[in-house]
Design an enzyme around this catalytic site. Structure first.
Site, short mmCIF file in Angstrom:
data_model
loop_
_atom_site.label_atom_id
_atom_site.label_comp_id
_atom_site.label_asym_id
_atom_site.label_seq_id
_atom_site.Cartn_x
_atom_site.Cartn_y
_atom_site.Cartn_z
N GLY A 1 0.65 -1.21 0.07
CA GLY A 1 -0.16 0.15 -0.13
C GLY A 1 0.87 1.25 0.15
O GLY A 1 0.33 2.04 0.64
N GLY B 1 -0.29 4.97 -0.03
CA GLY B 1 -1.28 5.43 1.11
C GLY B 1 -0.51 6.51 1.90
O GLY B 1 0.75 6.72 1.88
N ARG B 2 -1.32 7.13 2.96
CA ARG B 2 -0.67 8.09 3.70
C ARG B 2 0.53 7.57 4.54
O ARG B 2 1.64 7.95 4.58
CB ARG B 2 -1.52 8.52 5.00
CG ARG B 2 -2.47 9.79 4.44
CD ARG B 2 -3.38 10.34 5.57
NE ARG B 2 -4.45 8.99 5.63
CZ ARG B 2 -5.71 8.84 5.00
NH1 ARG B 2 -6.01 10.01 4.15
NH2 ARG B 2 -6.39 8.00 5.23
N THR C 1 -4.83 -1.24 11.22
CA THR C 1 -5.97 -1.57 12.27
C THR C 1 -7.43 -1.91 11.88
O THR C 1 -7.60 -1.84 10.78
CB THR C 1 -5.96 -0.15 13.04
OG1 THR C 1 -6.42 0.94 12.35
CG2 THR C 1 -4.53 0.00 13.70
N ALA D 1 1.17 -4.02 15.89
CA ALA D 1 0.99 -2.98 16.93
C ALA D 1 0.04 -1.97 16.54
O ALA D 1 0.00 -1.58 15.09
CB ALA D 1 2.28 -2.23 17.32
N GLY D 2 -0.83 -1.49 17.24
CA GLY D 2 -1.91 -0.55 16.96
C GLY D 2 -1.20 0.82 16.89
O GLY D 2 -1.78 1.88 16.34
N HIS E 1 -8.58 11.48 15.65
CA HIS E 1 -7.95 11.45 14.32
C HIS E 1 -8.42 12.25 13.29
O HIS E 1 -9.78 12.39 13.32
CB HIS E 1 -8.03 9.66 13.94
CG HIS E 1 -7.18 9.14 14.73
ND1 HIS E 1 -7.39 8.36 15.96
CD2 HIS E 1 -5.74 8.44 14.46
CE1 HIS E 1 -6.25 7.79 16.35
NE2 HIS E 1 -5.52 7.77 15.32
N HIS E 2 -7.96 12.19 12.18
CA HIS E 2 -8.27 12.89 10.75
C HIS E 2 -9.53 12.43 10.38
O HIS E 2 -9.93 11.44 10.62
CB HIS E 2 -7.30 12.77 9.90
CG HIS E 2 -6.74 11.61 9.45
ND1 HIS E 2 -7.13 10.86 8.63
CD2 HIS E 2 -5.98 10.64 10.22
CE1 HIS E 2 -6.85 9.26 8.51
NE2 HIS E 2 -6.07 9.28 9.65
N LYS F 1 -9.91 8.69 8.68
CA LYS F 1 -9.86 7.55 9.18
C LYS F 1 -11.09 6.51 9.37
O LYS F 1 -12.08 6.87 9.60
CB LYS F 1 -9.34 7.73 11.02
CG LYS F 1 -9.03 6.40 11.40
CD LYS F 1 -8.32 6.60 12.78
CE LYS F 1 -7.98 5.15 13.22
NZ LYS F 1 -7.06 4.49 12.63
P1 NAD Z 1 -4.65 5.12 3.66
O1 NAD Z 1 -6.11 4.77 3.26
O2 NAD Z 1 -3.93 6.57 3.33
O3 NAD Z 1 -3.58 4.09 3.12
C1 NAD Z 1 -4.00 2.64 3.24
C2 NAD Z 1 -3.29 2.22 1.45
O4 NAD Z 1 -3.64 0.92 1.59
C3 NAD Z 1 -4.23 2.70 0.57
O5 NAD Z 1 -3.46 3.41 -0.72
C4 NAD Z 1 -5.04 1.57 -0.17
O6 NAD Z 1 -5.14 1.75 -1.54
C5 NAD Z 1 -3.79 0.51 0.27
N1 NAD Z 1 -4.41 -0.51 -0.18
C6 NAD Z 1 -5.73 -1.22 0.24
N2 NAD Z 1 -6.05 -2.69 -0.21
C7 NAD Z 1 -4.63 -2.87 -0.84
C8 NAD Z 1 -4.35 -4.14 -1.31
N3 NAD Z 1 -4.87 -5.25 -1.58
N4 NAD Z 1 -3.03 -4.09 -1.98
C9 NAD Z 1 -1.94 -2.96 -1.78
N5 NAD Z 1 -2.56 -1.87 -1.27
C10 NAD Z 1 -3.81 -1.87 -0.60
O7 NAD Z 1 -4.47 4.96 5.41
P2 NAD Z 1 -3.25 5.36 6.24
O8 NAD Z 1 -3.84 6.62 7.01
O9 NAD Z 1 -1.88 5.22 5.53
O10 NAD Z 1 -3.61 4.07 7.23
C11 NAD Z 1 -3.28 2.70 6.68
C12 NAD Z 1 -3.65 1.87 8.05
O11 NAD Z 1 -2.70 2.05 8.97
C13 NAD Z 1 -4.91 2.18 8.80
O12 NAD Z 1 -5.37 0.86 9.32
C14 NAD Z 1 -4.54 2.77 9.90
O13 NAD Z 1 -5.37 2.94 10.97
C15 NAD Z 1 -3.03 2.38 10.32
N6 NAD Z 1 -2.33 3.15 11.16
C16 NAD Z 1 -1.25 2.67 12.09
C17 NAD Z 1 -0.47 3.03 12.59
C18 NAD Z 1 0.45 2.50 13.61
O14 NAD Z 1 1.27 3.07 14.22
N7 NAD Z 1 0.14 1.07 13.65
C19 NAD Z 1 -0.04 4.64 12.39
C20 NAD Z 1 -1.00 5.09 11.25
C21 NAD Z 1 -1.82 4.45 10.66
#
Ligand code: NAD
Length: 270
Positions: free
Chosen positions: A11, A14-15, A103, A125-126, A158-159, A162
């Site tokens: 992914g 993603g962010r 998560t 980890a969350g 959160h933003h 989410k």
């Molecule tokens: P986001 O939506 O910006 O990014 C998620 C990415 O995953 C997207 O680009 C999406 O297209 C991609 N994706 C989805 N299905 C896919 C697949 N089958 N193959 C490849 N890519 C795929 O979201 P985000 O803000 O980057 O957050 C992602 C996850 O991480 C969320 O679950 C968030 O809660 C979690 N998160 C965890 C922490 C931590 O420290 N554990 C910190 C921030 C965010």
């Protein structure tokens, strides 16, 4: 590059995916070995360096995780529960380290991750920041010290994008508070109160989620007693914090036996 550890990023568009790419490139011990996006994404087949707004780096973005997982030491995965569950099976077959930041898993999802941990190192980890993991340890200690005279409420912000609530971090903190009280979180959690709820149940652990704007992540654990409140608080200012933690976890996992680990293990906080 021979001793450098290859990290693949699931992914990557993603962010968090983009932050992970930065953290891997910034770390002198690691290099990007591959990257995926979801099928149909317009980065598929393009050079990752160019997608990220720089010069070409020779890594082609793929939509097939199998290709990427077969050629890496570790997979950094902050995507969606369904994508991560699929990746976990492939990572277990390839015996690589799978760092999971995703998560929003259901209890059944988490159960289905267990077989993978028999074959591979899974670090889930969350929250991958040092501060939140310290907060988790403190929460457990304070919950144990104060007992049920103090009501525990976990408030997170959160933003607006989410997708899951409560956040993975809020649940981690809830688990820590419950474990400090020697109870199971599922027996005492109280989510999303609304309407005539009646008085608060003694021993409950409440959750509240604020969603809006660009907030990266804020968590308060409130211990409310008669006449005083103790509030443990953490605020994340930069997503790079989580990405650096995930890279650190992937490096830590390289010489570990297969099993399920978390960031408290990586940081040696227990
Ligand atoms: P986001 O939506 O910006 O990014 C998620 C990415 O995953 C997207 O680009 C999406 O297209 C991609 N994706 C989805 N299905 C896919 C697949 N089958 N193959 C490849 N890519 C795929 O979201 P985000 O803000 O980057 O957050 C992602 C996850 O991480 C969320 O679950 C968030 O809660 C979690 N998160 C965890 C922490 C931590 O420290 N554990 C910190 C921030 C965010």
């Amino acid at each position: 590059m021979t001793d450098s550890i290859g990290m693949a990023i699931a992914g990557v568009a993603g962010r968090m995916g983009q932050m992970l790419a930065r953290a891997v490139m910034d770390n002198p011990l690691t290099h990007i070995s591959g990257a995926t996006v979801r099928p149909g994404h317009d980065w598929v087949g393009r050079d990752l360096g160019e997608c990220l707004g720089g010069g070409p780096n020779g890594i082609m973005v793929l939509d097939d995780p199998l290709e990427v997982i077969a050629h890496t030491h570790a997979l950094l995965d902050f995507t969606s529960p369904s994508a991560t569950l699929g990746n976990a099976e492939l990572a277990a077959q390839a015996r690589i380290v799978h760092v999971i930041g995703t998560t929003g898993f259901s209890t059944a999802d988490l159960k289905s991750l267990s077989p993978a941990a028999r074959h591979a190192v899974i670090i889930r980890a969350g929250n991958f920041s040092l501060g939140v993991n310290l907060l988790t340890v403190l929460t457990r200690k304070v919950a144990a010290a104060l007992g049920t005279d103090y009501d525990i409420e976990i408030i997170e912000a959160h933003h607006r994008h989410k997708k899951d609530a409560p956040s993975g971090t809020a649940l981690m903190l809830g688990e820590a508070a419950a474990s400090g009280r020697n109870v199971s979180l599922s027996d005492v959690e109280d989510r999303a109160r609304d309407g005539i709820t009646g008085a608060r149940t003694a021993g409950a652990i409440g959750f509240h989620a604020i969603r809006g704007g660009s907030v990266i992540g804020e968590h308060d654990v409130v211990f409310a007693g008669d006449g005083e409140r103790l509030i443990l608080s953490h605020k994340a200012d930069d997503r790079l914090l989580f990405a650096r933690g995930a890279v650190k976890a992937a490096l830590w996992g390289q010489d570990k036996k297969p099993g399920a680990y978390d960031m408290i293990d990586v940081l040696g906080l227990d």
